[in-house]
Design a protein around this motif. Structure first.
Motif, mmCIF file in Angstrom:
data_model
loop_
_atom_site.group_PDB
_atom_site.id
_atom_site.type_symbol
_atom_site.label_atom_id
_atom_site.label_comp_id
_atom_site.label_asym_id
_atom_site.label_seq_id
_atom_site.Cartn_x
_atom_site.Cartn_y
_atom_site.Cartn_z
ATOM 1 N N GLY A 1 0.989 -63.168 -31.060
ATOM 2 C CA GLY A 1 1.205 -64.155 -30.565
ATOM 3 C C GLY A 1 -0.325 -65.126 -31.139
ATOM 4 N N TRP A 2 -1.249 -64.372 -30.697
ATOM 5 C CA TRP A 2 -2.266 -65.261 -31.284
ATOM 6 C C TRP A 2 -1.825 -65.847 -33.045
ATOM 7 C CZ3 TRP A 2 -4.914 -68.796 -30.422
ATOM 8 C CH2 TRP A 2 -6.622 -69.274 -31.556
ATOM 9 N N LEU A 3 -1.666 -64.372 -33.338
ATOM 10 C CA LEU A 3 -1.408 -64.138 -35.090
ATOM 11 C C LEU A 3 -0.098 -65.512 -35.696
ATOM 12 C CD1 LEU A 3 -1.869 -60.696 -36.014
ATOM 13 C CD2 LEU A 3 -3.609 -62.162 -36.492
ATOM 14 N N SER A 4 -0.212 -66.085 -34.603
ATOM 15 C CA SER A 4 1.346 -66.521 -34.893
ATOM 16 C C SER A 4 0.808 -68.606 -34.595
ATOM 17 C CB SER A 4 2.639 -66.429 -33.772
ATOM 18 O OG SER A 4 3.144 -67.855 -33.963
ATOM 19 N N THR A 5 0.186 -67.990 -33.935
ATOM 20 C CA THR A 5 -0.884 -69.257 -33.011
ATOM 21 C C THR A 5 -1.834 -69.643 -34.530
ATOM 22 O OG1 THR A 5 -1.161 -68.833 -31.157
ATOM 23 C CG2 THR A 5 -2.480 -70.316 -32.228
ATOM 24 N N THR A 6 -2.552 -68.774 -35.214
ATOM 25 C CA THR A 6 -2.818 -69.282 -36.348
ATOM 26 C C THR A 6 -2.914 -69.911 -37.448
ATOM 27 O OG1 THR A 6 -4.942 -67.075 -35.363
ATOM 28 C CG2 THR A 6 -5.426 -67.918 -37.330
ATOM 29 N N GLU A 7 -1.598 -69.028 -37.602
ATOM 30 C CA GLU A 7 -0.846 -69.118 -39.519
ATOM 31 C C GLU A 7 -0.242 -70.659 -38.645
ATOM 32 O OE1 GLU A 7 -0.195 -68.184 -41.676
ATOM 33 O OE2 GLU A 7 -1.251 -66.856 -41.607
ATOM 34 N N ALA A 8 0.249 -71.023 -37.483
ATOM 35 C CA ALA A 8 1.047 -72.167 -37.435
ATOM 36 C C ALA A 8 -0.341 -73.442 -37.783
ATOM 37 C CB ALA A 8 1.228 -72.877 -35.530
ATOM 38 N N THR A 9 -1.552 -72.852 -36.656
ATOM 39 C CA THR A 9 -2.757 -73.901 -36.465
ATOM 40 C C THR A 9 -3.047 -74.332 -38.030
ATOM 41 O OG1 THR A 9 -3.762 -73.053 -35.188
ATOM 42 C CG2 THR A 9 -5.349 -74.374 -36.637
ATOM 43 N N TYR A 10 -2.858 -73.271 -38.791
ATOM 44 C CA TYR A 10 -3.063 -73.489 -40.681
ATOM 45 C C TYR A 10 -2.234 -73.939 -41.492
ATOM 46 C CZ TYR A 10 -6.300 -68.985 -40.365
ATOM 47 O OH TYR A 10 -7.553 -68.323 -39.999
ATOM 48 N N ALA A 11 -0.797 -73.867 -40.804
ATOM 49 C CA ALA A 11 0.126 -75.216 -41.602
ATOM 50 C C ALA A 11 -0.660 -76.485 -41.065
ATOM 51 C CB ALA A 11 1.301 -75.087 -40.862
ATOM 52 N N LEU A 12 -0.477 -76.622 -40.151
ATOM 53 C CA LEU A 12 -0.899 -78.533 -39.480
ATOM 54 C C LEU A 12 -2.486 -78.656 -40.211
ATOM 55 C CD1 LEU A 12 -1.508 -80.555 -37.569
ATOM 56 C CD2 LEU A 12 -3.055 -79.302 -36.098
ATOM 57 N N LEU A 13 -3.228 -78.170 -40.467
ATOM 58 C CA LEU A 13 -4.267 -78.148 -41.411
ATOM 59 C C LEU A 13 -4.114 -79.372 -43.125
ATOM 60 C CD1 LEU A 13 -7.157 -76.295 -40.214
ATOM 61 C CD2 LEU A 13 -6.908 -78.614 -39.202
ATOM 62 N N VAL A 14 -3.174 -77.287 -43.376
ATOM 63 C CA VAL A 14 -2.664 -77.932 -44.442
ATOM 64 C C VAL A 14 -1.832 -79.488 -45.119
ATOM 65 C CG1 VAL A 14 -1.514 -76.943 -46.061
ATOM 66 C CG2 VAL A 14 -2.556 -75.627 -45.176
ATOM 67 N N LYS A 15 -1.256 -79.491 -43.691
ATOM 68 C CA LYS A 15 -0.599 -80.503 -43.305
ATOM 69 C C LYS A 15 -1.671 -81.805 -43.831
ATOM 70 C CE LYS A 15 3.167 -81.429 -41.443
ATOM 71 N NZ LYS A 15 4.950 -81.006 -40.124
ATOM 72 N N LYS A 16 -2.345 -82.347 -42.984
ATOM 73 C CA LYS A 16 -3.115 -83.179 -42.573
ATOM 74 C C LYS A 16 -3.924 -83.352 -43.712
ATOM 75 C CE LYS A 16 -2.523 -83.968 -38.934
ATOM 76 N NZ LYS A 16 -2.119 -85.101 -37.902
ATOM 77 N N GLY A 17 -3.818 -82.280 -44.699
ATOM 78 C CA GLY A 17 -4.829 -82.825 -46.264
ATOM 79 C C GLY A 17 -5.786 -81.129 -46.705
ATOM 80 N N VAL A 18 -6.406 -80.535 -45.560
ATOM 81 C CA VAL A 18 -7.080 -79.610 -45.965
ATOM 82 C C VAL A 18 -6.443 -78.508 -47.098
ATOM 83 C CG1 VAL A 18 -8.486 -77.152 -44.592
ATOM 84 C CG2 VAL A 18 -7.772 -79.875 -43.792
ATOM 85 N N LYS A 19 -7.480 -78.629 -48.097
ATOM 86 C CA LYS A 19 -6.810 -77.104 -48.560
ATOM 87 C C LYS A 19 -7.118 -76.340 -48.725
ATOM 88 C CE LYS A 19 -8.757 -79.450 -52.608
ATOM 89 N NZ LYS A 19 -9.898 -81.374 -51.907
ATOM 90 N N GLU A 20 -6.559 -75.395 -48.815
ATOM 91 C CA GLU A 20 -5.663 -73.545 -49.137
ATOM 92 C C GLU A 20 -7.103 -73.013 -48.594
ATOM 93 O OE1 GLU A 20 -3.863 -70.462 -47.072
ATOM 94 O OE2 GLU A 20 -3.144 -72.621 -47.812
ATOM 95 N N ASN A 21 -8.184 -73.263 -49.679
ATOM 96 C CA ASN A 21 -9.476 -72.598 -49.711
ATOM 97 C C ASN A 21 -10.453 -72.943 -48.786
ATOM 98 O OD1 ASN A 21 -10.035 -75.034 -51.367
ATOM 99 N ND2 ASN A 21 -11.325 -74.122 -52.980
ATOM 100 N N GLU A 22 -9.770 -74.004 -47.941
ATOM 101 C CA GLU A 22 -11.306 -74.682 -46.644
ATOM 102 C C GLU A 22 -10.770 -74.468 -46.291
ATOM 103 O OE1 GLU A 22 -10.707 -78.411 -47.588
ATOM 104 O OE2 GLU A 22 -12.188 -77.848 -49.162
ATOM 105 N N LEU A 23 -9.562 -73.554 -45.824
ATOM 106 C CA LEU A 23 -8.857 -72.804 -44.334
ATOM 107 C C LEU A 23 -9.555 -71.987 -43.629
ATOM 108 C CD1 LEU A 23 -5.260 -72.879 -44.824
ATOM 109 C CD2 LEU A 23 -6.451 -74.406 -43.682
ATOM 110 N N PRO A 24 -10.256 -72.471 -42.224
ATOM 111 C CA PRO A 24 -11.463 -71.078 -41.989
ATOM 112 C C PRO A 24 -10.451 -70.001 -41.441
ATOM 113 C CG PRO A 24 -10.341 -72.568 -40.484
ATOM 114 C CD PRO A 24 -9.646 -72.803 -41.774
#
Length: 126
Positions: free
Chosen positions: A40-63
């Motif tokens: 569930g936490w891994l799913s949360t992390t992936e969903a969060t990455y989706a949000l960040l990419v949607k907001k314009g964060v580049k893939e290589n800038e994801l934490p």
């Protein structure tokens, strides 16, 4: 990876968490329950990455390592409701569920339902 790729990964992990949860409940096994929380936490992390990419964060800038960078990005880019859900999932699934093993079956079910809502809200976010 695109927003949709991260969301697809989040959905698959959420489904795996639900499968683990059902198995844990059926067997009354707290170790499997912790595994459900981890997925569930891994799913949360992936969903969060989706949000960040949607907001314009580049893939290589994801934490990708550690929680501090992810928390910073969530605080910076997520709307209030998503921040609240994120921190609730972090505390519930990641800390209390996985690390501490302190959640009951009912509490894990609630957190996994919250995770479904989190994914839905990210899908709807602009």
């Amino acid at each position: 990876m695109s927003t949709e790729n991260h969301l697809e990964k989040a959905r698959k992990l959420h489904q795996k968490a639900l499968e683990e949860f059902r198995k844990a409940k059926e067997r009354k096994d707290s170790t499997i329950l912790r595994d459900a929380c981890a997925k569930g936490w891994l799913s949360t992390t992936e969903a969060t990455y989706a949000l960040l990419v949607k907001k314009g964060v580049k893939e290589n800038e994801l934490p990708k390592r550690g929680d501090r960078g992810r928390r910073y990005m969530v605080d910076k880019y997520a709307e209030r409701e998503l921040r609240y859900i994120y921190y609730s999932l972090r505390e519930g699934l990641h800390i209390e569920g996985y690390y501490d093993g302190a959640l009951s079956f009912d509490e894990v079910q609630i957190r996994l339902d919250d995770l479904n809502l989190y994914i839905q809200r990210i899908e709807e976010a602009s």
